[in-house]
Design a protein around this motif. Structure first.
Motif, short mmCIF file in Angstrom:
data_model
loop_
_atom_site.label_atom_id
_atom_site.label_comp_id
_atom_site.label_asym_id
_atom_site.label_seq_id
_atom_site.Cartn_x
_atom_site.Cartn_y
_atom_site.Cartn_z
N TYR B 52 -41.66 4.65 38.71
CA TYR B 52 -40.96 3.10 39.17
C TYR B 52 -40.99 2.47 37.69
CZ TYR B 52 -39.99 -1.44 40.65
OH TYR B 52 -39.70 -2.90 40.59
N LYS B 53 -42.14 2.56 36.82
CA LYS B 53 -42.36 1.96 35.58
C LYS B 53 -40.86 2.31 34.65
CE LYS B 53 -44.88 1.60 31.33
NZ LYS B 53 -45.97 2.09 30.76
N THR B 54 -40.61 3.59 34.63
CA THR B 54 -39.57 4.13 34.02
C THR B 54 -38.15 3.43 34.33
OG1 THR B 54 -40.63 6.15 33.66
CG2 THR B 54 -38.45 6.19 33.35
N ARG B 55 -38.14 3.56 35.69
CA ARG B 55 -36.92 2.73 36.27
C ARG B 55 -36.85 1.38 36.08
NH1 ARG B 55 -38.27 5.78 40.67
NH2 ARG B 55 -38.70 3.94 42.09
N LEU B 56 -38.12 0.73 35.91
CA LEU B 56 -38.06 -0.99 35.81
C LEU B 56 -37.72 -1.02 34.26
CD1 LEU B 56 -38.89 -3.61 36.74
CD2 LEU B 56 -41.25 -3.11 35.76
N LEU B 57 -37.97 -0.15 33.45
CA LEU B 57 -37.66 -0.61 31.67
C LEU B 57 -36.34 -0.28 31.65
CD1 LEU B 57 -40.95 0.69 30.27
CD2 LEU B 57 -40.12 -1.74 30.54
N ALA B 58 -35.70 0.86 32.48
CA ALA B 58 -34.21 1.56 32.01
C ALA B 58 -33.34 0.63 32.84
CB ALA B 58 -34.24 2.83 32.34
N GLU B 59 -33.71 0.27 34.16
CA GLU B 59 -32.59 -0.49 35.00
C GLU B 59 -33.26 -1.54 35.70
OE1 GLU B 59 -29.29 -0.04 35.46
OE2 GLU B 59 -29.21 1.99 34.19
N PRO B 60 -33.62 -2.68 34.89
CA PRO B 60 -34.55 -3.63 35.54
C PRO B 60 -34.22 -4.16 36.77
CG PRO B 60 -34.28 -4.12 33.24
CD PRO B 60 -33.26 -2.92 33.57
N VAL B 61 -32.79 -4.59 36.73
CA VAL B 61 -32.16 -5.45 37.90
C VAL B 61 -32.54 -4.66 39.29
CG1 VAL B 61 -30.22 -6.44 39.15
CG2 VAL B 61 -30.82 -6.69 36.70
#
Lengths: 97, 186
Positions: B52-61
């Motif tokens: 989830y952290k990886t996704r949050l930093l890459a595609e925050p919205v």
């Protein structure tokens, strides 16, 4: 833990001024960049009042500048509300007549 | 001020530009429904779930929307991660741009002229006033929000919290830590 240590609005008129801007923006009356610029202009004034006073002045400014409202109309309506407050007995809802 | 707002509102309603019920709904939302609790849940999820952290930093919205948080002033988010080498601090020098869906409306100090100017000129001094001492070997990055881009700081997970549940972690996360003026304490 202080997740909400202060209410977002100190007085009801602040909430109303906030909501007017969000609502008008949502209806496409102005872009958020245009709004940010108007608000920033008020905040930068040397005699700037409180944050939501600036917010309200910026909204007045935008609506006047775009011809949505005009200054005499706005002043006249404010006087009408002032008169309504003076004429309304305590405990009754204030209404324009 | 009350009279001025009333004058504006009543004229705009008469012109059909404003729906009074919509105003009430907006006020209700920002007084009671959105606040830093939302952002804290995003941070706790990122601490608990590396994917989830990886996704949050890459595609925050998109990652933030996974938790159900979206809406006004959250359309263009950037999440910046604090590490032992980097401390991030968010400001809006122009006015008061802020990620409403995650943090609610900004605190008074965030909107104040001293914070808006000094966060850029003297970020370490501002941090010290919030009790946050950042070592000389740590880089301080200041992010200036705009009408287009809003920032959320992903604070460092405090030591000694390995056994905590996501809910317990969320309880540790403060608004100020997500603006970057403080750290999260265990």
């Amino acid at each position: 833990m202080t997740l909400s240590d202060e209410p977002p609005f100190a007085e009801p008129w602040e909430a109303k001024a906030f909501a007017l801007v969000v609502h008008l923006h949502g209806r496409g009356a102005f872009t958020w960049a245009e709004w940010a610029q108007a608000l920033s202009g008020e905040l930068k004034r040397p005699d700037a009042g409180s944050y939501y006073q600036c917010w309200l002045l910026a909204l007045e400014h935008l609506t006047l500048e775009r011809g949505v409202l005009d200054r005499p109309g706005l002043d006249e309506r404010r006087d009408a509300w002032a008169q309504a407050y003076r004429n309304t007995p305590h405990g009754q809802p204030v209404q324009l007549t | 001020m009350t009279l001025r707002v009333q004058a504006l509102e009543s004229l705009l309603v008469e012109k059909g530009l404003v729906d009074p019920a919509a105003l009430d709904a907006i006020i209700e939302t920002y007084e009671h429904k959105v606040g830093p609790r939302n952002g804290a849940r995003v941070v706790a999820r990122a601490w608990s779930d590396p994917a989830y952290k990886t996704r949050l930093l890459a595609e925050p919205v998109a990652a933030i929307a996974e938790l159900g948080f979206e809406g006004r002033q959250g359309e263009h988010m950037v999440v910046v991660e604090n590490t032992p080498q980097v401390h991030n601090l968010v400001v809006c020098t122009l006015c008061s741009c802020y990620p409403w869906p995650l943090l609610g409306l900004p605190p008074v100090w965030y909107k104040s002229a001293p914070y808006r100017s000094r966060a850029v000129i003297d970020p370490r001094g501002v941090l010290a006033e919030f009790g946050t001492v950042v070592g000389e070997d740590v880089e301080v990055r200041v992010w200036d929000s705009t009408a287009e881009v809003r920032y959320l700081v992903l604070p460092e997970r405090p030591a000694g919290t390995d056994g905590l549940s996501e809910d317990a972690l969320a309880d540790l996360v403060t608004r100020d830590a997500m603006i970057g003026v403080t750290r999260v304490n265990p």
